[in-house]
Write an enzyme that holds these catalytic residues in place. Structure first.
Site, PDB file in Angstrom:
ATOM      1  N   GLY A 181      -2.495  -6.751 -20.602  1.00  0.00           N
ATOM      2  CA  GLY A 181      -1.956  -5.418 -20.830  1.00  0.00           C
ATOM      3  C   GLY A 181      -1.599  -4.694 -19.550  1.00  0.00           C
ATOM      4  N   ILE A 182      -2.484  -4.745 -18.554  1.00  0.00           N
ATOM      5  CA  ILE A 182      -2.209  -4.020 -17.308  1.00  0.00           C
ATOM      6  C   ILE A 182      -1.122  -4.724 -16.502  1.00  0.00           C
ATOM      7  CG2 ILE A 182      -3.964  -5.106 -15.832  1.00  0.00           C
ATOM      8  CD1 ILE A 182      -3.032  -1.364 -15.939  1.00  0.00           C
ATOM      9  N   HIS A 436      -7.855  -7.609  13.176  1.00  0.00           N
ATOM     10  CA  HIS A 436      -7.340  -6.248  13.032  1.00  0.00           C
ATOM     11  C   HIS A 436      -5.843  -6.250  13.351  1.00  0.00           C
ATOM     12  CE1 HIS A 436      -6.981  -1.878  13.339  1.00  0.00           C
ATOM     13  NE2 HIS A 436      -6.317  -2.079  14.469  1.00  0.00           N
TER      14      HIS A 436
END
Length: 474
Positions: A181-182, A436
């Site tokens: 559904g999502i 990072h």
């Protein structure tokens, strides 16, 4: 005179085909029975065509913030629903065609008929009967439409029918905010369908942790219209249906049923086997051997209702195929559970869910991560949303499970599942590199929180001295 086989496999989906791969290692005297369309649920109506649609929807959605990037003119782009669905079907046909091509080497073993049990070793195929020493049931699952809604079938689309649509309706109700559904609801919304999703409670994508359920529901509610309550269909209109949830009513052109799938067992005449059944009406079977009772019958893949996921179905096929040929039953240890919903952000559960931990009464500590302020998510990926909760044992901080809603969450879920499979402690995890800036960097916060709560002290930061020579000398 019935034909005699060592193994009969009912169903040529993922579990059935994987069972065939295992069975052929032991015997060439087998048969694969399937009267439906070939190509597996994943390739035809599930994982693959849905991801093809989601890819289009996500790319088109990026246009909504192109002006912010300094890329002008994107607001003039218009999705052509007919061409989008044609492309999705074309890719679907390629995926399922590839599966069928792989079957070409053993098509002489395939019987295109419907099978029904006469007893634990005998199958009725309509115009003939066959006998087998062992039988594997791998018939898969199908969408479920509640009986009161059957009079409105002409306006209802289930997930098996969805990818046959030549174009898309202007308005659609999506009943259910689970994985399917999502995924489809968000994709349809992003390519211009007026979607109203209906969910019984504040959750999305299979999450079970109350804190994440609330967070996810609020996030997706900001992007698309969601109504809380029990989905209802009141009747036909001139062009579609009047539907509702709670006290709300509205009209839509079509309804997409995404409330789950059910095992396909009803046409197999299992009553003839006089099986013990559980409270859900499923045959009682051993989840580690997949054997039903003491019979030479095995339940593999989506049809057993355990984990309707492709890699789990494939593992089931291997287990059932092995045990169908073995003299004694072998018990198999399953992989670390891994569930991924390809929404945006991704939703994933690795290892034990919050619900499973709670139901089993397992003690744990929690570390939380957030992507809302992470620079890479905000400035580069354009997705400033996401949280995770990671559960670990209170002694050494070995990871037990995690629930995630995050950009690139599909990849982080794999890393977490692998860490669980390797039985890493939090000290060992913190000894790994974190680059990072990457989305994985946010997980550090959760790991540090876990390290601070466990009984075994963890030095910060984790830097191991080299043991082959004195520190600092090269």
């Amino acid at each position: 005179m019935s034909k005699e086989y060592d193994v009969a496999i009912i169903g040529a989906g993922t579990a059935g085909l994987t069972a065939q791969e295992e069975v052929v290692k032991h015997t060439d005297n087998y048969v694969l029975i399937d009267d439906g369309p070939l190509g597996t649920t994943c390739a035809r109506v599930g994982c693959m065509p849905s991801k093809a649609l989601i890819a289009v929807a996500d790319d088109f959605h990026k246009c909504s913030f192109f002006d912010e990037y300094g890329i002008l003119g994107a607001k003039g782009l218009v999705p052509d629903h007919k061409k989008i669905m044609a492309r999705v079907r074309s890719m679907r046909d390629e995926f399922s065609g590839g599966v069928i091509q792989e079957m070409s080497g053993f098509m002489d073993k395939v019987i295109r008929k419907r099978a029904r049990f006469l007893d634990a070793n005998t199958l009725d195929l309509g115009d003939e009967t066959i006998r087998a020493k062992s039988i594997i049931i791998a018939t898969g699952s199908k969408p479920y439409i509640p009986e009161p809604w059957l009079p409105f079938k002409e306006f209802i689309i289930d997930t098996d029918q969805f990818f046959e649509l030549e174009t898309l309706p202007r308005t659609m109700a999506v009943f259910g905010l689970g994985v399917i559904g999502i995924e489809l609801g968000q994709a349809l919304h992003r390519i211009g369908v007026q979607v109203t999703a209906v969910s019984r409670r504040k959750t999305a994508g299979g999450l079970t942790d109350p804190k994440l359920e609330e967070y996810a529901f609020e996030h997706f509610s900001k992007e698309m219209h969601i109504e809380l309550g029990t989905a209802e269909i009141f009747g036909k209109t001139e062009t579609g249906l009047e539907v509702g949830a709670g006290s709300k009513r509205w009209t839509v052109d079509r309804v997409l049923i995404a409330t789950g799938r059910r095992p396909m067992l009803h046409n197999l005449n299992l009553e003839s086997l006089k099986l013990d059944m559980d409270t859900k009406g499923m045959p009682v079977f051993d989840s580690e051997t997949l054997q039903i009772g003491n019979l030479p019958v095995f339940l593999a893949g989506d049809v057993n209702g355990l984990k309707p996921i492709l890699h789990e179905a494939a593992d089931d096929g291997t287990i059932a195929g092995y045990n169908a040929c073995a003299g004694t039953m072998a018990r198999f240890k399953k992989r670390i559970p891994l569930h991924i919903t390809f929404s945006s952000p991704d939703i994933a559960i690795a290892g034990l869910s919050h619900k499973a931990l709670t139901e089993k009464g397992i003690d744990y500590v929690v570390g939380e991560a957030s992507w809302e302020e992470l620079g890479r998510a905000r400035m580069i990926l354009g997705k400033a949303a996401g949280r995770a909760r990671i559960y670990a044992d209170p002694q050494k901080g070995r990871l037990l499970g995690a629930e995630i809603m995050a950009p690139a969450g599909e990849h982080m879920a794999h890393l977490l599942a692998w860490a669980m499979g390797a039985n890493l402690t939090i000290k060992e995890i913190l000894g790994m590199p974190f680059y990072h800036p990457v989305p994985e960097e946010a997980l550090l916060d959760a790991f540090f929180q876990i390290a601070a709560q466990i009984t075994e002290p963890v030095p910060m930061p984790i830097l191991e001295k080299r043991k082959d020579r004195p520190h600092g000398k090269e």
